[in-house]
Scaffold this active site. Structure first.
Site, short mmCIF file in Angstrom:
data_model
loop_
_atom_site.label_atom_id
_atom_site.label_comp_id
_atom_site.label_asym_id
_atom_site.label_seq_id
_atom_site.Cartn_x
_atom_site.Cartn_y
_atom_site.Cartn_z
N THR A 134 -3.44 -3.54 13.65
CA THR A 134 -2.06 -3.33 13.25
C THR A 134 -1.08 -3.15 14.13
OG1 THR A 134 -1.07 -1.24 12.00
CG2 THR A 134 -3.00 -1.00 13.32
N ASP A 135 0.23 -3.37 13.65
CA ASP A 135 1.21 -3.04 14.74
C ASP A 135 1.43 -1.57 15.07
OD1 ASP A 135 2.39 -2.06 12.37
OD2 ASP A 135 4.15 -3.26 12.39
N GLU A 136 0.79 -0.72 14.39
CA GLU A 136 0.94 0.75 14.53
C GLU A 136 0.29 1.13 16.06
OE1 GLU A 136 0.36 3.53 11.59
OE2 GLU A 136 1.15 2.10 10.08
N TYR A 183 -5.08 7.50 12.80
CA TYR A 183 -5.28 6.00 12.08
C TYR A 183 -5.16 5.15 13.35
CZ TYR A 183 -4.23 1.44 10.13
OH TYR A 183 -4.20 0.18 9.81
N LYS A 187 -7.48 2.60 15.69
CA LYS A 187 -7.35 1.24 15.51
C LYS A 187 -7.15 0.66 16.97
CE LYS A 187 -7.18 -1.49 12.40
NZ LYS A 187 -8.28 -2.12 11.69
P1 NAD Z 1 -7.70 -1.10 2.37
O1 NAD Z 1 -7.96 0.46 2.68
O2 NAD Z 1 -6.95 -1.47 0.96
O3 NAD Z 1 -9.12 -1.62 2.38
C1 NAD Z 1 -10.26 -1.24 3.26
C2 NAD Z 1 -11.41 -1.97 2.68
O4 NAD Z 1 -12.71 -1.32 3.71
C3 NAD Z 1 -12.00 -1.19 1.49
O5 NAD Z 1 -12.60 -2.28 0.59
C4 NAD Z 1 -13.18 -0.26 2.00
O6 NAD Z 1 -14.13 0.11 0.76
C5 NAD Z 1 -13.46 -0.89 3.20
N1 NAD Z 1 -14.39 0.04 4.19
C6 NAD Z 1 -13.86 1.21 4.59
N2 NAD Z 1 -14.80 1.84 5.09
C7 NAD Z 1 -15.85 0.71 5.26
C8 NAD Z 1 -17.05 1.04 6.04
N3 NAD Z 1 -17.53 2.19 6.70
N4 NAD Z 1 -18.04 -0.01 5.80
C9 NAD Z 1 -17.63 -0.98 5.01
N5 NAD Z 1 -16.43 -1.09 4.47
C10 NAD Z 1 -15.43 -0.02 4.57
O7 NAD Z 1 -6.93 -1.53 3.58
P2 NAD Z 1 -6.03 -2.89 3.97
O8 NAD Z 1 -4.77 -2.32 3.61
O9 NAD Z 1 -6.49 -4.06 3.11
O10 NAD Z 1 -6.19 -3.04 5.45
C11 NAD Z 1 -7.31 -4.10 5.85
C12 NAD Z 1 -7.29 -4.23 7.52
O11 NAD Z 1 -6.01 -4.64 7.80
C13 NAD Z 1 -7.57 -2.83 8.01
O12 NAD Z 1 -8.46 -2.85 9.04
C14 NAD Z 1 -5.88 -2.30 8.52
O13 NAD Z 1 -6.11 -1.33 9.58
C15 NAD Z 1 -5.49 -3.77 8.62
N6 NAD Z 1 -3.96 -3.80 8.63
C16 NAD Z 1 -3.58 -3.42 7.25
C17 NAD Z 1 -2.26 -3.60 6.90
C18 NAD Z 1 -1.45 -3.05 5.92
O14 NAD Z 1 -0.15 -3.17 5.50
N7 NAD Z 1 -2.21 -2.80 4.63
C19 NAD Z 1 -1.06 -3.86 8.05
C20 NAD Z 1 -1.79 -4.27 9.49
C21 NAD Z 1 -3.22 -4.25 9.56
O1 DAU Z 2 2.34 -1.18 10.09
C1 DAU Z 2 1.13 -1.59 9.36
C2 DAU Z 2 0.38 -0.40 8.44
O2 DAU Z 2 1.16 -0.32 7.45
C3 DAU Z 2 -0.81 -0.72 8.38
O3 DAU Z 2 -1.75 -0.52 9.58
C4 DAU Z 2 -1.52 0.81 7.55
O4 DAU Z 2 -2.82 0.28 7.33
C5 DAU Z 2 -0.62 0.66 6.29
O5 DAU Z 2 -1.07 1.70 5.40
C6 DAU Z 2 0.95 0.76 6.59
O6 DAU Z 2 1.07 1.99 7.15
P1 DAU Z 2 2.50 2.84 6.81
O7 DAU Z 2 2.20 4.15 7.14
O8 DAU Z 2 3.77 2.24 7.37
O9 DAU Z 2 2.34 2.55 5.04
P2 DAU Z 2 2.65 3.52 3.79
O10 DAU Z 2 2.83 2.66 2.55
O11 DAU Z 2 1.75 4.73 3.90
O12 DAU Z 2 4.16 4.01 4.19
C7 DAU Z 2 5.26 3.23 4.47
C8 DAU Z 2 6.50 4.06 4.65
O13 DAU Z 2 6.85 4.69 3.59
C9 DAU Z 2 6.23 5.06 5.73
O14 DAU Z 2 7.39 5.18 6.72
C10 DAU Z 2 5.98 6.49 5.01
C11 DAU Z 2 6.74 6.23 3.94
N1 DAU Z 2 6.36 6.79 2.45
C12 DAU Z 2 5.16 6.64 2.31
C13 DAU Z 2 4.34 7.16 1.17
C14 DAU Z 2 2.92 6.85 0.69
C15 DAU Z 2 6.91 8.00 2.03
O15 DAU Z 2 8.28 7.94 2.11
N2 DAU Z 2 6.48 8.33 0.83
C16 DAU Z 2 5.12 8.10 0.44
O16 DAU Z 2 4.72 8.64 -0.44
#
Ligand code: NAD
Ligand code: DAU
Length: 377
Positions: A134-136, A183, A187
């Site tokens: 992730t970019d975080e 988180y 990562k």
């Molecule tokens: P998600 O939470 O939707 O899915 C995570 C999946 O991993 C689920 O299917 C869960 O069952 C599985 N999982 C969790 N713990 C596990 C374990 N111990 N063993 C096996 N499986 C397990 O997540 P996502 O949003 O699809 O993100 C996927 C990946 O991409 C993550 O590594 C996250 O850090 C990264 N990522 C997400 C975003 C985003 O915006 N969602 C952005 C950048 C990177």
């Molecule tokens: O940047 C990549 C990341 O983006 C991934 O690595 C994470 O897995 C993914 O969850 C996401 O993280 P964020 O914290 O940015 O996403 P989230 O959807 O939780 O929140 C987006 C923005 O909205 C953040 O600034 C928090 C705000 N927010 C979120 C929720 C759930 C609110 O204001 N209210 C809310 O209820």
């Protein structure tokens, strides 16, 4: 024939990657390895579950012995690792689970892959361990232009109506890691282990760091699906702080396309940033969501704006994320394909059309979790 394990394939991004690989590469064997935590949902993959080149295995990535056996049994030559605990708010409540899955789970996969691949005559030849991050991990950027300025980069996906940068700095691949949440700290640690396995053992690894994804099948604890569902049901929209935080949004299928490209053509030991050049303040996205849902449902314009409810800010809330993905564009020719307005329209329509998918998730245990979470905000 290649045999590839995709971890976390039942989650949001993972399900798009599994679907892409199963459909695009019938000659590959695609093994979806997922523990099915609260975030894993096999309904996300109904359309591919009967394909002959697809297998689902329910497994915890921390189960070293089982994973090593699976690699041996399936002669695995590629791993695309997405399984993780992914929600920042949950990491604030329960950091241990994040360290266990994201750090120890990743280390367990790396060590099992090392033992298996080093036991083969060809060793690491033709093998690949691709870690999705992730970019975080880079921390937060400054907001030097709160009103937004013309950005220094453009892509085909930059929208005409809204293409702003809120600062002068961007996440580049050489930036120092400065994670703030449990988180992102977990990562970051997993990224370091992946690179250490390349540097120490010569494992062919790649790491990519992507910005916020949006699109179908995202678990409705994340901003976009949660708010679409709340607007539909006219429930309050809990905006953290002032809603001024900036995120850089990318349509999930564009991320999956980048993963495909990088898995096949990315340079070993490299890091690539993936992002949409698409910065938005949360409050602006929320207004777009309200207008889009109201228009599609035939409600009066702006009639649901009063659902916006400002609540206590997220602890350690990162102010701004903005990815510079020019390395990926330059080296592999990847660009986001969708304009944000197009992507949001598709996404809102998808959630409104898949109410049953949403209802199953938001009932029972999950609902109670949310009640606890918002108590006292
Ligand atoms: P998600 O939470 O939707 O899915 C995570 C999946 O991993 C689920 O299917 C869960 O069952 C599985 N999982 C969790 N713990 C596990 C374990 N111990 N063993 C096996 N499986 C397990 O997540 P996502 O949003 O699809 O993100 C996927 C990946 O991409 C993550 O590594 C996250 O850090 C990264 N990522 C997400 C975003 C985003 O915006 N969602 C952005 C950048 C990177
Ligand atoms: O940047 C990549 C990341 O983006 C991934 O690595 C994470 O897995 C993914 O969850 C996401 O993280 P964020 O914290 O940015 O996403 P989230 O959807 O939780 O929140 C987006 C923005 O909205 C953040 O600034 C928090 C705000 N927010 C979120 C929720 C759930 C609110 O204001 N209210 C809310 O209820």
């Amino acid at each position: 024939m290649r045999s590839i394990i995709i971890t976390g394939g039942a989650g949001f991004i993972g399900s798009h990657v599994v679907r892409l690989f199963v459909n695009k590469y019938p000659e590959y064997r695609i093994i979806n390895l997922d523990k099915l935590t609260y975030a894993g949902n096999l309904e996300n993959l109904k359309d591919v579950e009967d394909k002959p080149n697809y297998r689902f295995v329910r497994m915890d990535i921390c189960d070293f012995d089982a994973f090593l056996r699976l690699m041996q049994e399936e002669h695995v030559d590629g791993i695309i690792h997405l399984a993780a605990e992914s929600h920042v708010d949950r990491s604030i409540k329960d950091p241990f689970t994040f360290a266990q899955t994201n750090v120890m789970g990743t280390l367990s996969l790396l060590q099992a892959a090392r033992i298996y691949w080093e036991s083969l005559p060809e060793k690491y030849e033709g093998k690949r361990f691709y870690h999705i991050s992730t970019d975080e991990v880079y921390g937060a950027l400054e907001m030097t232009h709160p009103e937004g300025i013309e950005p220094p980069f453009t892509t085909t996906a930059s929208s005409e109506s809204h293409h702003l940068a809120y600062g002068d700095t961007f996440f580049t691949e050489d930036l120092k890691y400065q994670p703030h949440s449990p988180y992102s700290a977990a990562k970051a640690s997993s990224d370091h282990f992946v690179r250490a396995f390349h540097d120490t053992y010569g494992m062919p690894t790649i790491v990519t760091n992507c910005s916020n994804n949006y699109g179908p099948y995202q678990f409705p604890e994340k901003l976009i699906p949660l708010f679409i569902n709340n607007i539909r049901h006219r429930k309050p929209l809990p905006v953290y702080g002032k809603g001024e935080n900036v995120r850089d949004w990318l349509y999930v299928e564009d991320h999956a396309r980048a993963i495909d490209l990088i898995f096949h053509q990315g340079r070993v030991a490299e890091t690539y940033n993936i992002g949409g050049f698409n910065e938005w303040k949360n409050i602006d996205i929320i207004r777009v969501l309200i207008r889009t849902v109201d228009r599609i449902l035939g409600r009066k314009e702006d009639e649901d704006m009063d659902l916006i409810t400002y609540v206590t800010d997220r602890a350690g809330h990162d102010l701004r994320y903005a990815i510079d993905s020019r390395k990926l564009q330059r080296e592999l020719g990847w660009e986001p394909s969708l304009q944000f307005e197009e992507g949001i329209e598709k996404t809102v329509r998808w959630y409104l059309d898949h109410q049953q998918w949403m209802d199953r998730i938001t009932s029972g245990e999950y609902e109670r979790y949310y009640e606890d979470m918002y108590k006292g905000r």
